[in-house]
Scaffold this motif. Structure first.
Motif, PDB file in Angstrom:
ATOM      1  N   UNK A 210       0.839  -1.201   0.000  1.00 22.92           N
ATOM      2  CA  UNK A 210       0.000   0.000   0.000  1.00 22.92           C
ATOM      3  C   UNK A 210       0.872   1.249   0.000  1.00 22.92           C
ATOM      4  N   UNK A 211       1.890   1.258   0.876  1.00 21.90           N
ATOM      5  CA  UNK A 211       2.740   2.441   1.011  1.00 21.90           C
ATOM      6  C   UNK A 211       3.555   2.705  -0.247  1.00 21.90           C
ATOM      7  N   UNK A 212       4.058   1.640  -0.874  1.00 22.75           N
ATOM      8  CA  UNK A 212       4.857   1.809  -2.091  1.00 22.75           C
ATOM      9  C   UNK A 212       4.050   2.463  -3.204  1.00 22.75           C
ATOM     10  N   UNK A 213       2.782   2.119  -3.294  1.00 19.35           N
ATOM     11  CA  UNK A 213       1.939   2.712  -4.326  1.00 19.35           C
ATOM     12  C   UNK A 213       1.443   4.105  -3.935  1.00 19.35           C
ATOM     13  N   UNK A 214       1.127   4.278  -2.667  1.00 19.15           N
ATOM     14  CA  UNK A 214       0.504   5.522  -2.223  1.00 19.15           C
ATOM     15  C   UNK A 214       1.422   6.726  -2.358  1.00 19.15           C
ATOM     16  N   UNK A 215       2.739   6.491  -2.433  1.00 19.73           N
ATOM     17  CA  UNK A 215       3.676   7.609  -2.587  1.00 19.73           C
ATOM     18  C   UNK A 215       3.404   8.402  -3.869  1.00 19.73           C
ATOM     19  N   UNK A 216       2.845   7.733  -4.861  1.00 21.34           N
ATOM     20  CA  UNK A 216       2.530   8.422  -6.115  1.00 21.34           C
ATOM     21  C   UNK A 216       1.573   9.591  -5.878  1.00 21.34           C
ATOM     22  N   UNK A 217       0.651   9.431  -4.932  1.00 22.44           N
ATOM     23  CA  UNK A 217      -0.372  10.445  -4.694  1.00 22.44           C
ATOM     24  C   UNK A 217       0.172  11.684  -3.989  1.00 22.44           C
ATOM     25  N   UNK A 218       1.448  11.646  -3.587  1.00 26.84           N
ATOM     26  CA  UNK A 218       2.078  12.822  -2.987  1.00 26.84           C
ATOM     27  C   UNK A 218       2.698  13.742  -4.028  1.00 26.84           C
ATOM     28  N   UNK A 219       2.732  13.300  -5.281  1.00 28.31           N
ATOM     29  CA  UNK A 219       3.311  14.111  -6.349  1.00 28.31           C
ATOM     30  C   UNK A 219       2.364  15.273  -6.681  1.00 28.31           C
ATOM     31  N   UNK A 220       2.834  16.527  -6.575  1.00 26.53           N
ATOM     32  CA  UNK A 220       1.954  17.674  -6.856  1.00 26.53           C
ATOM     33  C   UNK A 220       1.356  17.654  -8.265  1.00 26.53           C
TER      34      UNK A 220
END
Length: 406
Positions: A210-220
């Motif tokens: 979950x965490x590995x994928x969710x980092x994408x959503x932090x990209x502005x």
């Protein structure tokens, strides 16, 4: 002799593998078509649904917006939660739910049951499309992936043509249930073929947390890219969510003329999808600046000319031509960010287009419903134009963030 037989056997096997690959790609296009029919079928039969189920036209808009909202929420959530499972297994589960939701829609006898079925259908449709899209790079290869992706998304336009125009005729002659039976039969046939023929394993089966994928959503640039869709698609659906009553009440069309217009509208949106791929290959995301400014002018033009024909219809078709241009440039933006900085989040990235698209549909349909219930259906174009200008502003912000990150 043995060597010749071996060579011939290899060629035969190669031909069989190539044929199977094309069949699998065709099935993914058919999946897009089936998903599109299930989503858009209610648009052409809104008036019939309102009459038969005893609800208002504005309430039938909930069948669109409350399909789109679960679609938007569940598409990325399911991508995050199913990252540890094999893609084929996940696809089978989604196909089963897809068929069950279509069964409930087809046999619904009340508005509440139909609305619940649409919410379930929306909850898994985006996730099913996202999983299907991940097969494309392996099947088509890097050079043909963009073409295959364009065909899958273009199948939505074909679905819009068939489901809205044919659905309107069926609903007005033999009943709206028959139109729903057609989408159910298509969903069952597509699901069986996919289950039998799609590959069981692949390159994207590597587990992702979950965490590995969710980092994408932090990209502005991902977040602003989503807002591009919210305002851009929302601007169109402020009008298109109520296109059938608009054609009937504002432009004064009868049943046959409405069906013909919806057919033409859908044909033009197919060209819109092709334009989307062409513009992305040449200009990328910046092509959407001109797109949304033109969209704002077309929607405002609808308001200015009102019921004046054929000028009003010309503006409607311009909106259709621009309707899906945002799709491929936005998909390329999402997938590009994932490939460069978050390679394990490709499935999540592929889910962001349907997520964003359906947030835009829900937003636009809700705004349109408020306009229809308030100032009146004729003003939906003016409100849509304002949202299109907001989309152009979000494109500018996304481009600046991308350059800064690079």
């Amino acid at each position: 002799m043995d060597q010749e037989q071996t060579t011939m056997a290899r060629r035969t096997r190669g031909s069989e593998v190539a044929a199977l690959t094309w069949v699998r790609l065709a099935l993914l296009v058919l999946l897009g078509f089936s998903l599109g029919c299930s989503e858009f079928i209610v648009i052409g039969i809104q008036t019939n649904l309102a009459h038969d189920l005893g609800v208002s036209i504005a309430q039938t808009g909930q069948l669109i917006s409350l399909f789109a909202l679960p679609y938007a929420v569940m598409t990325p959530l399911l991508a995050l939660l199913t990252g540890r499972f094999r893609r084929y297994t996940v696809m089978l589960a989604y196909l089963a739910l897809f068929c069950l939701a279509n069964v409930a829609s087809a046999f619904a006898t009340g508005f509440g049951v139909l609305l619940a079925a649409r919410m379930v259908l929306g909850s898994i449709s985006g996730a099913l499309l996202a999983v299907g899209v991940t097969f494309i790079p392996e099947l088509a290869g890097p050079r043909r992936s963009s073409l295959a992706l364009t065909l899958v998304y273009s199948s939505y336009s074909v679905a819009l043509i068939v489901s809205t125009s044919v659905g309107k005729v069926l609903a007005s002659t033999v009943g709206w249930h028959v139109a729903m039976y057609g989408t159910l039969a298509l969903a069952l046939a597509t699901s069986v073929l996919l289950a039998l023929l799609m590959p069981r394993t692949g390159q994207t089966d590597e587990p992702a947390t979950f965490a590995e994928q969710a980092r994408l959503l932090k990209e502005p640039s991902i977040l602003t890219g989503i807002l591009v869709f919210v305002f851009g698609i929302g601007s169109v659906y402020t009008f298109y969510g109520y296109v059938t009553p608009y054609l009937e009440q504002v432009l004064g069309m009868g049943t046959v003329r409405v069906s013909e217009t919806l057919l033409a509208y859908g044909a033009v949106t197919f060209v819109s999808n092709l334009m989307s791929g062409w513009l992305d290959a040449r200009f990328g995301l910046r092509s959407l600046l001109i797109t949304f400014l033109a969209q704002a002018l077309a929607l405002a033009g609808m308001f200015v000319v009102g019921p004046t024909m054929p000028l009003a219809l010309a503006f409607v078709m311009v909106v259709a031509l621009l309707m899906y241009v945002a799709s491929i440039p936005s998909v390329s933006n999402f997938m590009g960010v994932a490939r460069r900085r978050h390679p394990k989040a490709l499935t999540l990235a592929s889910s962001l287009e349907p997520l964003s698209f359906n947030v835009g549909i829900a937003f636009g349909t809700l705004v349109g419903g408020a306009v229809v219930s308030g100032p009146g259906i004729r003003t939906v174009g003016l409100v849509g134009a304002v949202l299109a200008l907001a989309a152009a502003a979000m494109v500018t912000v996304t481009l600046k963030l991308g350059r800064r990150r690079a």
